[in-house]
Design a protein around this motif. Structure first.
Motif, mmCIF file in Angstrom:
data_model
loop_
_atom_site.group_PDB
_atom_site.id
_atom_site.type_symbol
_atom_site.label_atom_id
_atom_site.label_comp_id
_atom_site.label_asym_id
_atom_site.label_seq_id
_atom_site.Cartn_x
_atom_site.Cartn_y
_atom_site.Cartn_z
ATOM 1 N N GLN A 33 114.802 16.470 34.395
ATOM 2 C CA GLN A 33 114.582 15.322 34.602
ATOM 3 C C GLN A 33 112.958 14.430 33.913
ATOM 4 O O GLN A 33 112.494 13.560 34.211
ATOM 5 N N GLU A 34 112.433 16.036 32.869
ATOM 6 C CA GLU A 34 111.646 15.825 32.005
ATOM 7 C C GLU A 34 111.577 14.035 31.920
ATOM 8 O O GLU A 34 110.067 13.121 31.969
ATOM 9 N N GLY A 35 112.356 14.015 31.160
ATOM 10 C CA GLY A 35 111.931 12.126 30.786
ATOM 11 C C GLY A 35 111.755 11.513 31.251
ATOM 12 O O GLY A 35 111.730 10.519 31.323
ATOM 13 N N ARG A 36 112.767 11.554 32.538
ATOM 14 C CA ARG A 36 112.866 9.970 34.866
ATOM 15 C C ARG A 36 111.025 10.354 34.158
ATOM 16 O O ARG A 36 110.725 9.418 34.305
ATOM 17 N N VAL A 37 111.031 11.280 34.181
ATOM 18 C CA VAL A 37 109.024 11.659 34.462
ATOM 19 C C VAL A 37 108.346 11.039 33.644
ATOM 20 O O VAL A 37 107.192 10.242 34.094
ATOM 21 N N ILE A 38 108.375 11.446 32.344
ATOM 22 C CA ILE A 38 107.770 10.598 31.143
ATOM 23 C C ILE A 38 107.536 9.209 31.369
ATOM 24 O O ILE A 38 106.559 8.694 31.277
ATOM 25 N N GLY A 39 109.185 8.929 31.363
ATOM 26 C CA GLY A 39 109.420 7.458 31.450
ATOM 27 C C GLY A 39 109.023 6.827 29.882
ATOM 28 O O GLY A 39 108.575 7.423 28.853
ATOM 29 N N LYS A 40 109.715 6.003 29.661
ATOM 30 C CA LYS A 40 110.284 5.336 28.266
ATOM 31 C C LYS A 40 108.567 5.143 27.550
ATOM 32 O O LYS A 40 107.882 4.584 27.669
ATOM 33 N N GLY A 41 107.885 5.456 26.341
ATOM 34 C CA GLY A 41 106.793 5.679 25.507
ATOM 35 C C GLY A 41 105.158 6.614 26.424
ATOM 36 O O GLY A 41 104.218 5.649 26.656
ATOM 37 N N GLY A 42 105.830 6.900 27.495
ATOM 38 C CA GLY A 42 105.087 7.990 28.315
ATOM 39 C C GLY A 42 105.414 6.970 29.571
ATOM 40 O O GLY A 42 103.844 7.054 29.905
ATOM 41 N N ALA A 43 105.319 5.472 30.124
ATOM 42 C CA ALA A 43 104.706 4.386 31.183
ATOM 43 C C ALA A 43 104.992 5.361 31.924
ATOM 44 O O ALA A 43 103.883 4.775 33.005
ATOM 45 N N MET A 44 106.107 6.040 32.670
ATOM 46 C CA MET A 44 106.330 6.356 33.828
ATOM 47 C C MET A 44 105.204 7.273 34.433
ATOM 48 O O MET A 44 104.037 7.367 35.720
ATOM 49 N N VAL A 45 104.692 8.157 33.580
ATOM 50 C CA VAL A 45 103.970 9.083 33.607
ATOM 51 C C VAL A 45 102.054 8.164 33.666
ATOM 52 O O VAL A 45 101.267 8.680 34.687
ATOM 53 N N ASN A 46 101.564 7.535 32.483
ATOM 54 C CA ASN A 46 100.943 6.487 32.841
ATOM 55 C C ASN A 46 100.664 6.298 34.182
ATOM 56 O O ASN A 46 99.812 5.536 34.563
ATOM 57 N N GLU A 47 101.880 5.315 35.095
ATOM 58 C CA GLU A 47 102.252 4.784 35.741
ATOM 59 C C GLU A 47 102.049 5.702 37.558
ATOM 60 O O GLU A 47 100.887 5.045 38.141
ATOM 61 N N LEU A 48 102.055 7.306 37.179
ATOM 62 C CA LEU A 48 101.871 8.027 38.678
ATOM 63 C C LEU A 48 100.158 8.202 38.134
ATOM 64 O O LEU A 48 99.458 8.462 39.181
ATOM 65 N N GLN A 49 100.012 8.139 36.606
ATOM 66 C CA GLN A 49 98.417 8.532 37.028
ATOM 67 C C GLN A 49 97.562 7.745 37.126
ATOM 68 O O GLN A 49 96.691 7.918 38.280
ATOM 69 N N ARG A 50 97.909 6.130 37.132
ATOM 70 C CA ARG A 50 96.721 5.230 36.889
ATOM 71 C C ARG A 50 97.081 4.746 38.765
ATOM 72 O O ARG A 50 96.449 4.969 39.289
ATOM 73 N N ARG A 51 98.470 5.138 39.280
ATOM 74 C CA ARG A 51 98.589 4.608 40.954
ATOM 75 C C ARG A 51 97.987 6.082 41.785
ATOM 76 O O ARG A 51 97.480 5.188 43.087
ATOM 77 N N PHE A 52 98.245 6.897 41.114
ATOM 78 C CA PHE A 52 97.490 8.364 42.517
ATOM 79 C C PHE A 52 96.715 8.879 42.123
ATOM 80 O O PHE A 52 95.617 10.100 41.963
ATOM 81 N N GLY A 53 95.871 8.611 41.233
ATOM 82 C CA GLY A 53 94.115 8.813 40.335
ATOM 83 C C GLY A 53 94.990 10.724 40.356
ATOM 84 O O GLY A 53 93.613 11.171 40.039
ATOM 85 N N CYS A 54 95.995 10.818 39.779
ATOM 86 C CA CYS A 54 95.889 12.049 39.476
ATOM 87 C C CYS A 54 95.963 11.892 37.699
ATOM 88 O O CYS A 54 96.120 11.311 36.885
ATOM 89 N N ARG A 55 95.929 13.275 37.070
ATOM 90 C CA ARG A 55 96.645 14.583 36.246
ATOM 91 C C ARG A 55 98.100 14.349 36.735
ATOM 92 O O ARG A 55 98.304 15.995 36.986
ATOM 93 N N VAL A 56 99.154 13.986 34.814
ATOM 94 C CA VAL A 56 100.286 14.669 35.752
ATOM 95 C C VAL A 56 100.791 14.764 34.092
ATOM 96 O O VAL A 56 100.453 14.718 32.594
ATOM 97 N N ASN A 57 100.781 16.777 34.157
ATOM 98 C CA ASN A 57 100.760 17.879 32.911
ATOM 99 C C ASN A 57 102.638 17.955 32.696
ATOM 100 O O ASN A 57 103.098 18.899 34.154
ATOM 101 N N VAL A 58 103.426 17.294 32.196
ATOM 102 C CA VAL A 58 105.389 17.611 31.833
ATOM 103 C C VAL A 58 105.593 18.841 31.219
ATOM 104 O O VAL A 58 105.114 18.627 29.725
ATOM 105 N N ARG A 59 105.170 20.087 31.531
ATOM 106 C CA ARG A 59 105.474 20.905 30.838
ATOM 107 C C ARG A 59 106.884 21.936 30.389
ATOM 108 O O ARG A 59 108.169 21.899 31.289
ATOM 109 N N ARG A 60 107.745 20.603 29.561
ATOM 110 C CA ARG A 60 108.873 20.398 28.537
ATOM 111 C C ARG A 60 109.157 22.603 28.776
ATOM 112 O O ARG A 60 110.464 22.838 29.007
ATOM 113 N N ASP A 61 108.485 23.269 28.402
ATOM 114 C CA ASP A 61 108.563 24.024 27.177
ATOM 115 C C ASP A 61 108.599 24.926 29.243
ATOM 116 O O ASP A 61 109.458 26.408 28.901
#
Length: 129
Positions: A33-61
């Motif tokens: 589900q990497e794509g769902r966590v990243i979101g379109k153009g990185g929108a979801m991962v950016n929103e998660l980082q903004r909301r929770f003040g954290c770093r989210v690193n999606v490791r597809r590999d």
């Protein structure tokens, strides 16, 4: 899930911001589900980082999502929810989504009503002789 200290650095095949050295982190299996966590153009991962003040690193590999800094527990809960909903959605899509929109009983009721008869009683089976 794994917790520990993270020596930061962006790895090949990863997506998201680099974590700060020696911060608490959690590793979550992405279950495809990497794509769902990243979101379109990185929108979801950016929103998660903004909301929770954290770093989210999606490791597809590696098939994992690393979360560090900020409110790791809340971000983890949100990410697990995204993954669970994605897995359920994929499962429904791949298995035809369960029951059809109109069950046999509804079809029988509609047909009887269209011909001017009352709908059959749910316990009234036509095959008891």
């Amino acid at each position: 899930r794994e917790r520990g200290s993270y020596g930061g650095g962006r790895e090949r095949g990863s997506y998201g911001m680099t974590a700060l050295p020696d911060s608490d982190f959690v590793t979550i299996q992405s279950m495809g589900q990497e794509g769902r966590v990243i979101g379109k153009g990185g929108a979801m991962v950016n929103e998660l980082q903004r909301r929770f003040g954290c770093r989210v690193n999606v490791r597809r590999d590696l098939g994992v999502i690393e979360v560090s800094g900020g409110d790791v527990a809340a971000a983890e809960d949100e990410i697990r929810g995204i993954i669970d909903r994605g897995v359920q959605s994929d499962l429904q899509r791949d298995t035809g989504g369960g029951r059809p929109p109109l069950s046999r009983e509804l079809d029988r009721s509609r047909g009887a009503r269209d011909r001017g008869y009352p709908p059959p009683h749910p316990d009234d089976d036509d095959d008891d002789g």
